[in-house]
Design a protein around this motif. Structure first.
Motif, mmCIF file in Angstrom:
data_model
loop_
_atom_site.group_PDB
_atom_site.id
_atom_site.type_symbol
_atom_site.label_atom_id
_atom_site.label_comp_id
_atom_site.label_asym_id
_atom_site.label_seq_id
_atom_site.Cartn_x
_atom_site.Cartn_y
_atom_site.Cartn_z
ATOM 1 N N ASP A 10 -39.306 38.510 -18.027
ATOM 2 C CA ASP A 10 -38.975 37.128 -18.380
ATOM 3 C C ASP A 10 -37.509 36.828 -18.085
ATOM 4 O OD1 ASP A 10 -41.490 36.390 -19.186
ATOM 5 O OD2 ASP A 10 -41.160 36.911 -21.313
ATOM 6 N N LYS A 11 -36.610 37.784 -18.397
ATOM 7 C CA LYS A 11 -35.190 37.576 -18.155
ATOM 8 C C LYS A 11 -34.906 37.486 -16.639
ATOM 9 C CE LYS A 11 -33.326 39.372 -22.399
ATOM 10 N NZ LYS A 11 -32.404 40.209 -23.058
ATOM 11 N N VAL A 12 -35.571 38.309 -15.852
ATOM 12 C CA VAL A 12 -35.370 38.253 -14.393
ATOM 13 C C VAL A 12 -35.837 36.907 -13.866
ATOM 14 C CG1 VAL A 12 -36.122 39.230 -12.179
ATOM 15 C CG2 VAL A 12 -35.469 40.741 -14.047
ATOM 16 N N ILE A 13 -36.989 36.437 -14.339
ATOM 17 C CA ILE A 13 -37.532 35.157 -13.867
ATOM 18 C C ILE A 13 -36.604 34.028 -14.281
ATOM 19 C CG2 ILE A 13 -39.481 33.527 -14.106
ATOM 20 C CD1 ILE A 13 -40.143 35.863 -12.335
ATOM 21 N N LYS A 30 -43.747 37.119 -12.247
ATOM 22 C CA LYS A 30 -43.642 37.968 -13.433
ATOM 23 C C LYS A 30 -44.631 39.135 -13.374
ATOM 24 C CE LYS A 30 -44.557 36.105 -17.557
ATOM 25 N NZ LYS A 30 -44.439 35.489 -18.882
ATOM 26 N N GLU A 31 -45.856 38.915 -12.913
ATOM 27 C CA GLU A 31 -46.858 39.967 -12.853
ATOM 28 C C GLU A 31 -46.422 41.077 -11.891
ATOM 29 O OE1 GLU A 31 -47.767 36.665 -12.487
ATOM 30 O OE2 GLU A 31 -48.487 36.470 -14.525
ATOM 31 N N ALA A 32 -45.798 40.696 -10.778
ATOM 32 C CA ALA A 32 -45.340 41.699 -9.813
ATOM 33 C C ALA A 32 -44.209 42.534 -10.409
ATOM 34 C CB ALA A 32 -44.889 41.021 -8.532
ATOM 35 N N LEU A 62 -41.288 47.052 -15.141
ATOM 36 C CA LEU A 62 -40.419 46.357 -16.097
ATOM 37 C C LEU A 62 -41.251 45.922 -17.302
ATOM 38 C CD1 LEU A 62 -38.348 44.093 -13.685
ATOM 39 C CD2 LEU A 62 -37.642 46.242 -14.701
ATOM 40 N N THR A 63 -40.566 45.784 -18.427
ATOM 41 C CA THR A 63 -41.259 45.316 -19.623
ATOM 42 C C THR A 63 -41.406 43.816 -19.520
ATOM 43 O OG1 THR A 63 -39.238 44.997 -20.849
ATOM 44 C CG2 THR A 63 -40.280 47.166 -21.034
ATOM 45 N N THR A 65 -38.697 32.360 -9.288
ATOM 46 C CA THR A 65 -39.659 33.090 -8.470
ATOM 47 C C THR A 65 -39.091 33.263 -7.078
ATOM 48 O OG1 THR A 65 -40.761 31.063 -7.852
ATOM 49 C CG2 THR A 65 -41.649 32.222 -9.745
ATOM 50 N N THR A 66 -39.412 34.356 -6.459
ATOM 51 C CA THR A 66 -38.904 34.608 -5.110
ATOM 52 C C THR A 66 -39.881 34.067 -4.076
ATOM 53 O OG1 THR A 66 -39.955 36.770 -5.089
ATOM 54 C CG2 THR A 66 -37.652 36.681 -5.789
#
Length: 196
Positions: A17-20, A3-5, A11-12, A25-26
């Motif tokens: 959060d939605k991407v995660i 999320k930090e990256a 990104l907001t 995590t990748t």
């Protein structure tokens, strides 16, 4: 990627959060490559094991047992031959050592001796059977043996100074030596080198 990256990319917080949530995590590429290489190696090993198992299914178990039995017999024969050769070598060496100084050629004498009648002790020395055969061999073939040396006594004149007979007067060299040793002695004990 975490999320930090994602936030660092612009990104907001909600978007991150939605991407995660959607993707999680990748995993870094190096870790992916490591796991992928390990998977490929395991697949190759598994195929190799399957091939080995197929080859083992083709093997004749009865034939292997027969081959093992043959090899065991060959090993037993080889061990017996080795022990017999070692014993023969030890016996030959012990006989040759016993013949040193007694015969001219130990190889010829050894070839004429019946080794089956000879016994060795634990140290490899001949204990029995050789002396009797040597006596017989010396009677039949005396030319093989070194003649025994007899002590020679010379008769005749004794050279001066030998002092074999203690009753005879000493020679002049003895007297000179005795006088030199008596230097410093009182005059009455001084010796005359001429024996007078």
């Amino acid at each position: 990627m975490n999320k930090e990256a994602l936030i660092a990319l612009g990104l907001t917080l909600e978007q991150a959060d939605k991407v995660i949530e959607g993707y999680g995590t990748t995993i870094p590429k190096s870790r992916f490559d490591e796991v992928n290489t390990s998977k490929k190696q395991l697949e190759t090993d598994l195929a190799s094991r399957d091939k080995q198992l197929e080859e083992l299914k083709k093997v004749d178990a009865a034939g292997l047992q027969t081959k093992i039995t043959e090899l065991q017999q060959e090993n037993a024969e080889a061990k017996t031959n080795y022990e017999n050769d070692l014993k023969a070598s030890q016996l030959s060496s012990a006989i040759k050592l016993a013949l040193v100084g007694k015969v001219h050629d130990s190889d010829i004498a050894t070839s004429l001796i019946d080794t089956a009648l000879i016994e060795l002790d634990t140290e490899g020395k001949v204990t029995k059977g050789l002396d009797e055969q040597l006596k017989t061999l010396q009677e039949s073939k005396p030319f093989l043996f070194v003649p025994e040396k007899k002590e020679q006594k010379f008769k005749g004149w004794d050279p001066a100074g030998s002092n074999l007979d203690k009753d005879l007067p000493q020679d002049i060299g003895f007297n000179f030596a005795k006088e030199a040793n008596s230097k410093g002695a009182p005059a009455e004990k001084a010796l005359n080198p001429w024996g007078q």
